[in-house]
Design an enzyme around this catalytic site. Structure first.
Site, PDB file in Angstrom:
ATOM      1  N   HIS A  73      12.750 -34.111  12.051  1.00 42.81           N
ATOM      2  CA  HIS A  73      12.250 -35.330  11.392  1.00 42.81           C
ATOM      3  C   HIS A  73      13.453 -35.963  10.706  1.00 42.81           C
ATOM      4  O   HIS A  73      13.924 -35.452   9.693  1.00 42.81           O
ATOM      5  CB  HIS A  73      11.183 -34.985  10.350  1.00 42.81           C
ATOM      6  CG  HIS A  73      10.019 -34.221  10.916  1.00 42.81           C
ATOM      7  ND1 HIS A  73       8.855 -34.823  11.330  1.00 42.81           N
ATOM      8  CD2 HIS A  73       9.847 -32.892  11.149  1.00 42.81           C
ATOM      9  CE1 HIS A  73       8.007 -33.900  11.777  1.00 42.81           C
ATOM     10  NE2 HIS A  73       8.589 -32.714  11.680  1.00 42.81           N
ATOM     11  N   HIS A 241       6.118 -25.254  16.255  1.00 41.44           N
ATOM     12  CA  HIS A 241       6.269 -24.311  15.137  1.00 41.44           C
ATOM     13  C   HIS A 241       5.073 -23.374  14.937  1.00 41.44           C
ATOM     14  O   HIS A 241       4.445 -23.373  13.881  1.00 41.44           O
ATOM     15  CB  HIS A 241       6.609 -25.026  13.831  1.00 41.44           C
ATOM     16  CG  HIS A 241       5.832 -26.273  13.495  1.00 41.44           C
ATOM     17  ND1 HIS A 241       4.493 -26.434  13.749  1.00 41.44           N
ATOM     18  CD2 HIS A 241       6.227 -27.407  12.887  1.00 41.44           C
ATOM     19  CE1 HIS A 241       4.104 -27.607  13.331  1.00 41.44           C
ATOM     20  NE2 HIS A 241       5.146 -28.226  12.798  1.00 41.44           N
ATOM     21  N   ASP A 312      12.266 -27.886  12.989  1.00 43.67           N
ATOM     22  CA  ASP A 312      11.368 -28.727  12.188  1.00 43.67           C
ATOM     23  C   ASP A 312      12.125 -29.299  10.978  1.00 43.67           C
ATOM     24  O   ASP A 312      11.542 -29.458   9.895  1.00 43.67           O
ATOM     25  CB  ASP A 312      10.134 -27.936  11.734  1.00 43.67           C
ATOM     26  CG  ASP A 312       9.038 -28.833  11.167  1.00 43.67           C
ATOM     27  OD1 ASP A 312       9.015 -30.028  11.505  1.00 43.67           O
ATOM     28  OD2 ASP A 312       8.208 -28.335  10.392  1.00 43.67           O
TER      29      ASP A 312
END
Ligand code: DOR
Length: 458
Positions: A73, A241, A312
């Site tokens: 992200h 994840h 992540d």
């Protein structure tokens, strides 16, 4: 694209596609691996004398394919105060990450072709490494999901997300699974259960409660639903994840050929004990679990039940993380430390260096159909990382390039740090220095091997 002069990496311990190592030289031309010659070869002269060429003496270092991080992200556009594509890609270069796949929860959300084009344009201007962007599912953008591109796939937040990206109604999910054939990647947490448990535990400010609110059962319920829909429509599914022993055991019993799953380094090496030492810096979604979950996830990864690793990477500012639970945002950065964290585990005997490279490069390229990446072989793109497996040094806040400026692994003494990172034949990171003139390229995605249609749904 910047022009890549010839490059010779000599005397490296090179990881070969079969998982063995050889000592030798890698010759790079036009951004691709031209040749690998075992042991220091005299015929490297041709490149050595090229006035534009560069020679890297890799004695004592190990050469691996560059890491492809398939879940990050990076916050641009709209949330650049946390991170942006330039700072994030600097962090990638330092971490040996040569390609990334980025998620759609930016501002605006990446839910349209126009938003995807905007990200691709921004990345072309400022990314030091290669890039790809997911298209995000909402309750009403099915036509975009069918046509938008280039993209590695559709991201669905089944839970843990507010606003338009939350798709938690089975009927809506079913429509998405039923139409089209591109990969669907799910954040699998059951929103109804999270909601109910948030109410049940309201008022508790110890961040450790986060792992109880978004518990193993919340993750399992959503993974079960995604699997059910994937089997019903034989739809290519990737579980992002994956964090619990229960989900790993479910996949061990029942994993169709067209399903893949990933695990993060933090779900392997951290658990809910971390709240005691780093407080809300340990808060993420899905949450950290127990030492038992760590063990089961490791075994599932070694056994191939879990296919690969993603970080992540989800940066938030220290100020945001200091607000006090439950007002703190979930997420932690990872691209800068993931390879060293995993190689340190390998050197401690948890797995092999070749397995780490398979989980962080080869298997990712294969699962997402990214051509010419993920192994060191002639004809493949020269996305490479030279790591030092002989020395240890600590994760220090002052060394980080991520804009958020912290790491959950601060103080950890790690080996396997990137010494040199090469993207498309260009040296982007070299002994602590970035070359910020390098630009990565957009990744392309071939349709991944379709599910075997002769196989009956289970
Ligand atoms: O902890 C998380 N934070 N998990 C996610 O899936 C999203 C991420 C974020 O964007 O902050």
């Amino acid at each position: 694209m910047t022009f890549a002069p010839p490059l010779l990496i000599c005397n490296a311990r090179i990881l070969l596609p079969d998982g063995t190592f050889c000592l030798g030289d890698v010759h790079i031309q036009n951004g691709k691996i031209a040749r690998i010659s075992e042991s220091a070869a005299a015929d490297s002269e041709a490149i050595r004398v090229d006035p534009d060429g560069r020679v890297i003496d890799a004695s004592g270092l190990t050469l691996l394919p560059g890491v492809i991080d398939p879940q990050v992200h990076f916050r641009e556009p709209g949330l650049e105060y946390k991170e942006d594509l330039f700072t994030a890609s600097c962090a990638c270069a330092r971490g040996g990450v040569t390609s990334f796949l980025e998620m759609p929860n930016t501002k605006p959300l990446t839910t349209t072709q126009a938003a995807l084009d905007d990200k691709l344009q921004r990345a072309a201007e400022k990314c030091l490494v290669n890039y790809g962007f997911f298209i995000g599912a909402t309750a009403d953008n099915l036509s975009e999901l069918l046509t938008a591109g280039p993209t590695p796939g559709i991201k669905i937040f089944m839970g843990s997300m507010h606003g338009a990206l939350l798709v938690d109604q089975e009927a809506v999910l079913e429509q998405i699974f039923a139409h089209g054939d591109r990969l669907i990647a799910v954040h699998a947490e059951d929103q109804a259960r999270i909601r109910q448990r948030r109410e049940q535990f309201a008022g508790i400010t110890d961040p450790a409660i986060h792992s109880q609110i978004q518990d193993n059962q919340a993750a399992l319920l959503a993974t079960q639903l995604a699997l059910k829909l994937s089997k019903r429509y034989r739809r290519r599914l990737h579980i992002l994840h994956l964090s619990t022993a229960e989900e790993a055991e479910l996949l061990r019993q029942d994993k169709p050929a067209w399903v893949t799953a990933e695990v993060t380094p933090q779900h392997l090496v951290l658990n809910s004990e971390a709240y005691k030492t780093i407080g809300t810096l340990a808060q993420m979604n899905p949450p950290l679990r127990t030492p038992h979950d760590n063990e089961v996830l490791w075994q599932a990864l070694r056994d191939g039940v879990l296919d690969f690793i993603a970080t992540d990477h989800a940066p938030h500012t220290l100020q945001e993380k200091a607000q006090g639970y439950p007002n703190t945002p979930s997420g932690m950065p990872g691209v800068e430390t993931s390879l060293a964290v995993m190689l340190t585990q390998a050197m401690q005997g948890r797995c092999t260096v070749a397995q780490v490279s398979r989980w962080m490069s080869t298997a990712v390229a294969r699962a997402y159909g990214i051509p010419n990446k993920g192994v060191i072989a002639p004809g493949y793109d020269a996305d490479l990382v030279l790591v030092d497996l002989n020395t240890y040094s600590p994760v220090r806040r002052e060394d980080l390039y991520t804009k958020c400026g912290w790491s959950p692994f601060e103080g950890w003494n790690l080996t396997g740090w990137a010494v040199v990172t090469v993207v498309g034949g260009q040296v982007v990171y070299d002994h602590g220095k970035l070359n910020t003139n390098v630009r990565g390229r957009p990744l392309t995605f071939e349709p991944t091997p379709s599910p075997s249609i002769s196989e009956e749904p289970r």
